[in-house]
Motif scaffolding. Structure first.
Motif, short mmCIF file in Angstrom:
data_model
loop_
_atom_site.label_atom_id
_atom_site.label_comp_id
_atom_site.label_asym_id
_atom_site.label_seq_id
_atom_site.Cartn_x
_atom_site.Cartn_y
_atom_site.Cartn_z
N SER A 14 -2.91 -17.76 -21.20
CA SER A 14 -2.23 -18.01 -22.48
C SER A 14 -2.60 -19.40 -22.99
N PHE A 15 -2.49 -19.56 -24.31
CA PHE A 15 -2.72 -20.86 -24.94
C PHE A 15 -1.47 -21.35 -25.67
N SER A 16 -0.32 -20.71 -25.40
CA SER A 16 0.92 -21.10 -26.07
C SER A 16 1.34 -22.51 -25.71
N LYS A 17 1.16 -22.90 -24.45
CA LYS A 17 1.60 -24.22 -24.01
C LYS A 17 0.59 -25.31 -24.33
N SER A 18 -0.70 -24.97 -24.36
CA SER A 18 -1.73 -26.00 -24.51
C SER A 18 -2.30 -26.14 -25.91
N VAL A 19 -2.11 -25.12 -26.76
CA VAL A 19 -2.63 -25.21 -28.14
C VAL A 19 -1.47 -25.05 -29.13
N SER A 20 -0.90 -23.85 -29.20
CA SER A 20 0.22 -23.61 -30.11
C SER A 20 0.86 -22.27 -29.79
N ALA A 21 2.18 -22.27 -29.64
CA ALA A 21 2.90 -21.02 -29.42
C ALA A 21 2.84 -20.13 -30.66
N ALA A 22 2.65 -20.75 -31.83
CA ALA A 22 2.62 -19.98 -33.08
C ALA A 22 1.38 -19.11 -33.19
N LEU A 23 0.30 -19.44 -32.48
CA LEU A 23 -0.90 -18.61 -32.54
C LEU A 23 -0.70 -17.28 -31.83
N ARG A 24 0.22 -17.25 -30.85
CA ARG A 24 0.50 -16.04 -30.07
C ARG A 24 -0.78 -15.43 -29.53
N SER A 25 -1.51 -16.20 -28.73
CA SER A 25 -2.79 -15.74 -28.23
C SER A 25 -2.86 -15.89 -26.72
#
Length: 508
Positions: free
Chosen positions: A349-360
């Motif tokens: 997941s990239f919610s913690k390291s990039v953005s939770a809003a991307l949901r990726s």
């Protein structure tokens, strides 16, 4: 005899403002535009009045905000099937009632109207007498209120992530690939993103092909898909305890029976794991290898190797949730690196390291597993968000991402060291002392139930994550609490804990 009608609701404000009335004189207009009129007998309103009332409701409800431009007269008439004269009359009525104003050569704009402040439903104040439960903690993640001390926060601070400047990447995506952005994407996900992810997995020692990875709406969506496919109602599954609390809720919702395996400093308790495999029919084990939530611990290579041996002997699928991968070095031990996906599924997941809003996020594994999950994803969601996936692909493709991850790890390393010092000054017991982890698992001398402690600290604006939430049985009393290292050096939290500890002798 006409009655005096006081506008005391959004609907009445609009009706009072826009219906024709016998008496249009009013000596003073209150600041919030709630006026008192003499109302005539009920009658059928004209189409222009109806249009004005519809727009007025949106303005007074805050849907249309001060400064927003209304569509042009011609555009509004065309979109809604009205004549231009009807729209002109409606906009004139709105202007008379001071809800909109005309700016020469520019159009009509919403004027400032005082209304009750807009408030997100998940940002309602928490009553201190309210029962604290798992969903309560999940709701706390959405609250952004000045003055709160968010030790229970599951994410890094926003200023740790803003370096990425997501607006730049959104513009890139908007300028490219516009044709495909209006259609459903591939069931496996956006191919260039999958290729970027395969390169990143190679840094962790994992070798993948394009059809061994399917994108998801984050790690929680990945867990949902895996549970739907591999856990049937009534099945027994193995989970870590303490462990990832939303997972417990998902399994309970699926009707599964969870057996807790104690999480030690070096990983799951091997004796408990082997005993559970021998006495149950469990075929899935959910765990985290690095930066464990909530303890911050990592699985040692020795424990990991034995876990894989037992999984192979009992035909158990290990679901390795590595949502915190970017907070750890690439060289950190991962089960899937050792197994090359034999008996493992890897969740990222990239919610913690990039953005939770991307949901990726994504799932990686053997072809057969991933193909099933891609089919299930298509059945449930048609596809994932190619727009969001294009944004993430642009981020990963740009060299700044590696610098961002390096800076992120430097920050969490410094915050971990600082947080451990704070807890030492508070005479707290820390479960493990990792070099870098977003979470620490700690207990305070004399505190036996952190659920009660959390209730008491809420009145001071301090939000904790009680240890009981991270147990399969949330009714178990726990002295432990998960603490976000980014907020540990908060004076409100430190003073509040000291006050609680000082009061313990008197309470005893």
């Amino acid at each position: 005899m006409p009655e005096c009608w006081s506008a005391n609701s959004y609907q009445n404000v609009v009706l009072c403002s826009l219906q024709r009335v016998r008496t249009r004189r009013y000596s003073e207009r209150p600041k919030n535009f709630v006026w008192i009129f003499m109302r005539s007998e009920p009658r059928k309103i004209s189409l222009s009045e109806k249009v004005a009332m519809d727009i007025g409701r949106q303005i007074l409800a805050g849907v249309l905000k001060p400064g927003d431009k209304l569509p042009s007269l011609r555009e509004y008439a065309r979109l809604n099937g009205y004549s231009k004269n009807t729209v002109i009359s409606a906009f004139d009525l709105l202007g008379e009632r001071a809800l909109v104003e005309a700016q020469h050569g520019k159009g009509f704009f919403v004027r400032g109207v005082e209304a009750p402040p807009e408030r997100d439903i998940d940002e309602e104040p928490v009553g201190y007498s309210r029962v604290i439960d798992t969903l309560w903690l999940m709701r706390q993640q959405a609250i952004r209120e000045p003055g709160r001390s968010h030790l229970a926060e599951g994410f890094p601070p926003v200023d740790w992530l803003t370096y990425m400047r997501l607006d730049r990447f959104h513009r890139q995506v908007a300028r490219s690939g516009t044709g495909s952005l209006f259609r459903y994407g591939n069931r496996y996900g956006y191919l260039p993103l999958r290729q970027q992810l395969i390169r990143r997995m190679a840094m962790h020692g994992m070798e993948l092909g394009p059809r061994q990875l399917v994108t998801t709406f984050g790690a929680n969506h990945a867990l949902d898909l895996i549970i739907r496919r591999y856990v049937a109602p009534g099945d027994t599954v193995l989970v870590e305890q303490p462990g990832y609390y939303p997972l417990f809720g998902k399994l309970q919702l699926q009707g599964a029976r969870s057996i807790a395996i104690t999480r030690r400093v070096d990983g799951p308790d091997l004796a408990e794991f082997e005993a559970a495999l021998q006495t149950s029919k469990a075929r899935v084990f959910f765990m985290q290898t690095t930066a464990h939530n909530p303890t911050g611990t990592d699985v040692s290579p020795e424990v990991g190797k034995r876990l894989l041996e037992l999984a192979a002997a009992h035909n158990v699928l290990i679901v390795e949730n590595d949502a915190m991968a970017d907070f750890k070095p690439n060289s950190a031990f991962r089960l899937s690196s050792l197994s090359q996906f034999k008996n493992t599924l890897y969740v990222g997941s990239f919610s913690k390291s990039v953005s939770a809003a991307l949901r990726s996020g994504f799932i990686a594994g053997e072809n057969a597993h991933v193909e099933e999950l891609a089919d299930l994803k298509m059945l449930l969601h048609i596809g994932s968000s190619e727009y969001g996936e294009r944004v993430l692909e642009a981020i990963l493709r740009e060299g700044n991402f590696l610098r961002h991850v390096g800076r992120l790890q430097d920050r969490v390393r410094a915050a971990t060291a600082e947080g451990l010092e704070v807890l030492q000054r508070l005479d707290a017991t820390v479960y493990a002392t990792p070099e870098q982890s977003l979470y620490l698992w700690a207990r305070f001398e004399g505190i036996d139930d952190t659920r009660l402690l959390t209730s008491r600290l809420l009145s001071r604006g301090v939000v904790l994550a009680p240890g009981a939430f991270f147990n399969v049985d949330t009714e178990q009393v726990s002295p432990w609490t998960r603490l976000n290292v980014a907020y540990l050096n908060d004076s409100v939290f430190i003073d509040s804990i000291r006050e609680e500890l000082d009061q313990l002798p008197a309470m005893a």
